[in-house]
Enzyme design. Structure first.
Site, PDB file in Angstrom:
ATOM      1  N   GLU B 134       0.728  -0.965  -0.083  1.00 46.66           N
ATOM      2  CA  GLU B 134      -0.074  -0.083   0.451  1.00 46.66           C
ATOM      3  C   GLU B 134       0.936   1.175  -0.295  1.00 46.66           C
ATOM      4  O   GLU B 134       0.657   2.211  -0.917  1.00 46.66           O
ATOM      5  CB  GLU B 134      -0.821   0.234   1.557  1.00 46.66           C
ATOM      6  CG  GLU B 134      -1.888  -0.827   0.883  1.00 46.66           C
ATOM      7  CD  GLU B 134      -1.862  -1.952   1.182  1.00 46.66           C
ATOM      8  OE1 GLU B 134      -0.761  -2.776   1.585  1.00 46.66           O
ATOM      9  OE2 GLU B 134      -2.455  -2.539   1.291  1.00 46.66           O
ATOM     10  N   HIS B 203     -11.366  -5.229   9.769  1.00 45.90           N
ATOM     11  CA  HIS B 203     -12.284  -4.428   8.205  1.00 45.90           C
ATOM     12  C   HIS B 203     -13.084  -3.734   8.395  1.00 45.90           C
ATOM     13  O   HIS B 203     -14.476  -2.868   7.299  1.00 45.90           O
ATOM     14  CB  HIS B 203     -12.509  -6.018   7.835  1.00 45.90           C
ATOM     15  CG  HIS B 203     -11.360  -6.849   7.092  1.00 45.90           C
ATOM     16  ND1 HIS B 203     -11.069  -7.808   8.187  1.00 45.90           N
ATOM     17  CD2 HIS B 203     -10.530  -6.712   6.296  1.00 45.90           C
ATOM     18  CE1 HIS B 203      -9.598  -8.115   6.879  1.00 45.90           C
ATOM     19  NE2 HIS B 203      -9.784  -7.737   6.307  1.00 45.90           N
TER      20      HIS B 203
END
Lengths: 436, 398
Positions: B134, B203
């Site tokens: 990322e 999440h």
């Protein structure tokens, strides 16, 4: 290679540079012969025996050899090598001038810092000029350079005027970043210097992105684009995740980028050997599918040879290269660093390998230019640097109105105020006193 | 990074779409309860000078001009993720420099299918499948943006972008300023976030509160297919770096949106339901909890004004201010954490600017300051539920 074949134990970069018969090196993924590092005696001895086995040229003992001794040796051999000079006179003078500019500028920075003209963290490049000059002088204006906080000389080599860099250091509005960046954030859109980053490793993905744009322009936009990006960073960065992630992506997509490691053996006070499990950084290239090359970073001609090949590879679309330049910084990490940890003997050793002295010797020995011409260049550079200080001194400091100007490219990003108008339409906004 | 649960979308069908019982829109063309603000976008000198080309801030304005012909364009129905894709595709058609980067955006079509089919149409370089890195691919997007492209970075889940915080904060946000305005970073960073259906703590993160202090970025949150498409297009066209927050549970919302092209303003809030008694400010998924509570409230005789703030940074203080001046009571309903959240900033902004107009202290309903638990019951108690909103309104209106 007359000017720098000292201490063969320390480095044996390419077969090409020791045997001057202009063999082209093969930049496929083969592992090149290993080299040792100063600072590890046992490692040095181990590799000495390996070198003896591999190299066709006889090795000297593992002591420091003076440049003049080797020059004498080379002279005997060089009668037939007049035509094998690595550079023309013009090229030689360009390289010399660039390195002298880098050195003179940084020395002036130190003076100005201690006189209170610039503040904060200032990281000087003294001693490493061969890397910047060796690589950047091969680039076109459209090629991109990404650096770290030790970026003054990269900007200068790329063509940013000394005036703009000095003004930026003084925090004046005429600086290349309007005084908003400072020593560690040199940017130039005109000369494609993409920074100047304070966190190490932070610039490598940006460089990868610039290389991605080059490939995108070629393959998606169908433009004629062979722009190359160079990413400069140090040995400390080579233990950082962003380095490895970008090596992977660059090799995966064959991006036109060269990763240039300026291994000066020290990350502030952390020795490279104490921080790295395998200190030979060039080896990490083949692990990701790109060539890894080690070169003597104190020798601008050696660096330039490697650079020609690496940049050429990138331009032809053959993908990235990892080049490890063994170099050294003569000063501390920054002007605030007392530099007490490094062994004076180590510093003395590298001082004898000053890249500017070495190039000067090469130029004079090979009669590429006269002493007078080199002196003229030095004088010219002194004037350029003095002028840049004068210019910076006379330049205005940023006005308050500059405070909020460049936060957003589109100042509507400041939002809508209670009166229904965009904040940036508030007359006080340009004065820098607006409430945002 | 765990695989996304596709099934979470199904559960969202239990949420009613925007409450249409009080819609004021007179257009039969679309069933959107879009309310025009008092300003006319066309005659307003600000809008007139700001908008370039054919971009219109509100589709409403264009339709008002052609009310007669509006009926010939019935609009089309689609799901929120399809609206995002439509906006993305239109922008990619319009400008060849627009490209997408992220994990599984290409061949897989995106973890929530926002980029489905795009790699086939535009190629693997324009819709780039990145390795799992990322920080580096976000940085790569910054470098690409600086050198002329307009990349869109997809975080497979917004939470993963925590790994890219270095690049988002230092490079996306700051480079325009530290380079003295020389380089622009027209990136869009988008992805699904928010609390889903038992996705676990990592999440279920709400990054808007972490990113809000970064100078130099804008943040918007979409909540309906209409504003999703409009905000996506606006974000791509913006020269500023924009973070577009989508919500995992809203991807399967269905709505009819206009056929003609429209772009929304990144800085404006959306009036969902005008009212008189209390202003409820919300965004993203909580909009639906609020509208559900609004139904109950209306039955009890209350008249709440519901505003979807949409622009999380900067706040639209005009729309919000007008509402506060009218109702004198404010409740903020958000999904991010109580501490240092969007609500906290909004409370401060309203207090600073409209203190004199408030009859009661601002009430801020946020999620509990806990890592979102897996267990369904616990997860339900973490986020604000309609019953709590109803109780808060009753309390503040006493």
């Amino acid at each position: 290679m007359a000017c720098s074949a000292t201490t063969r134990i320390i480095h044996n970069p390419l077969a090409i540079s020791s045997s001057r018969s202009a063999e082209k090196s093969d930049f496929s993924c083969k592992i090149l012969s290993p080299s040792s590092f100063w600072g590890s005696a046992s490692l040095g001895k181990k590799l000495l025996s390996v070198n003896k086995a591999i190299s066709p040229i006889s090795r000297r003992s593992a002591t420091v050899v003076a440049v003049s001794d080797v020059v004498k040796e080379k002279k005997l051999k060089s009668s037939s090598s007049v035509s094998n000079l690595l550079i023309t006179k013009e090229e030689g003078l360009v390289l010399y001038e660039d390195m002298v500019l880098g050195r003179a500028f940084e020395d002036m920075c130190a003076q100005m810092y201690y006189r209170g003209k610039m503040f904060g963290f200032v990281h000087l490049y003294n001693g490493q000029e061969a890397v910047s000059t060796g690589f950047i002088k091969l680039l076109k204006k459209e090629d991109c350079v990404v650096s770290t906080y030790r970026d003054h000389v990269h900007a200068l080599s790329k063509g940013v005027p000394a005036r703009q860099v000095m003004s930026e250091l003084f925090g004046k509005t005429t600086g290349c970043c309007r005084g908003q960046g400072g020593s560690m954030h040199m940017f130039s859109k005109e000369h494609n210097v993409l920074g100047g980053f304070a966190f190490i490793g932070e610039g490598i993905p940006v460089a990868t992105g610039a290389a991605f744009t080059s490939k995108y322009k070629r393959e998606v936009l169908k433009e004629d684009c062979d722009e190359v990006t160079l990413a400069f960073f140090g040995d400390g960065t080579c233990n950082n995740g962003q380095f490895f992630e970008c090596l992977n992506m660059a090799a995966l997509w064959k991006l036109p980028i060269v990763f240039v490691v300026e291994n000066n053996l020290w990350a502030i006070g952390m020795s490279h050997l104490r921080a790295t499990s395998d200190p030979e950084i060039w080896k990490k290239g083949p692990a990701f599918g790109m060539p890894g090359v080690h070169v003597d970073g104190m020798d601008v001609l050696k660096v330039r040879e490697v650079a020609i090949e690496a940049v050429g590879r990138a331009r032809r679309g053959e993908g990235p290269t990892l080049v490890e330049c063994e170099t050294y910084r003569f000063r501390g990490h920054s002007l605030a660093d007392p530099d007490e940890l490094r062994d004076p003997a180590e510093k003395a050793h590298y001082a004898t390998r000053d890249p500017i002295t070495a190039l000067k010797k090469y130029i004079l020995e090979n009669k590429l230019a006269s002493e007078a011409e080199l002196k003229a260049i030095e004088k010219k550079i002194d004037e350029v640097v003095e002028d840049s200080v004068e210019f910076a001194d006379k330049s205005p400091v940023p006005a308050r109105s500059q405070l909020l100007e460049n936060v957003f490219a589109d100042p509507r990003g400041f939002g809508i105020g209670p009166d229904g108008k965009y904040r940036c339409e508030d007359p006080k906004f340009t004065e820098g006193t607006a409430q945002v | 990074m765990a695989a996304m649960l596709r099934s979470v979308g199904v559960a969202s069908a239990s949420f009613p779409l925007a409450d249409h019982s009080n819609k004021l829109s007179t257009f039969s063309v679309c069933s959107l309860p879009v309310i025009r603000s008092e300003r006319s976008p066309i005659s307003d000198p600000i809008r007139g000078t700001r908008m370039t080309g054919k971009v219109i801030t509100k589709a409403v304005a264009a339709q008002a001009e052609n009310a007669a012909s509006a009926a010939s364009k019935p609009g089309h129905e689609l799901l929120l993720f399809e609206a995002l894709r439509e906006g993305l595709e239109e922008e990619m058609d319009r400008d060849p420099r627009v490209c997408v980067m992220g994990e599984d955006v290409g061949h897989y079509g995106g973890s929530y299918k926002v980029t489905k089919g795009l790699a086939d149409k535009y190629g693997d370089l324009r819709v780039l499948d990145t390795p799992i890195a990322e920080n580096s691919f976000t940085g790569m997007a910054v470098g690409a943006a600086m050198t002329g492209l307009r990349p869109i970075v997809e975080g497979m889940n917004m939470g993963f972008l925590l790994l890219a915080f270095n690049q988002i904060s230092d490079n996306c946000g700051m480079l325009h300023y530290t380079s003295g305005g020389q380089f622009t970073i027209p990136t869009v960073i988008r992805g699904p976030g928010g609390v889903g259906r038992q996705l676990g703590a990592e999440h279920s993160q709400r990054l808007e509160s972490y990113f809000q202090s970064i100078p130099g970025i804008q943040m918007v949150a979409c909540s309906t297919p209409y504003n999703a498409k409009g905000l996506m297009k606006a974000a791509i066209r913006s020269e500023n770096p924009v973070v577009l927050f989508e919500h995992v549970l809203l991807y399967n919302l269905k709505e009819r949106i206009p056929d003609e092209e429209y772009v929304l303003s990144l800085e404006e809030a959306e009036m969902v339901r005008p009212g008189e008694h209390v202003t409820i400010l919300t965004y993203s998924r909580m909009r639906y909890h609020v509208m559900q509570a609004a139904k109950t409230l209306v039955n009890k005789g209350y008249d709440p004004e519901v505003i979807d703030i949409r622009s999380l940074k900067p706040f639209d203080l005009y729309t919000i201010g007008n509402s506060v001046k009218k109702t004198h009571r404010v409740i903020i309903v958000e999904e991010c954490m109580r501490t240092g959240g969007i609500g906290a900033s909004l409370t401060a902004a309203i207090n600073e600017n409209f203190h004199d107009y408030l009859d009661a202290p601002i009430v801020c309903l946020s999620s509990q300051d806990v890592p979102t638990p897996y267990a369904g019951t616990l997860e339900e108690w973490t986020v604000v539920q309609p019953a709590q909103i109803v109780a808060a309104v009753e309390q503040i209106c006493q």
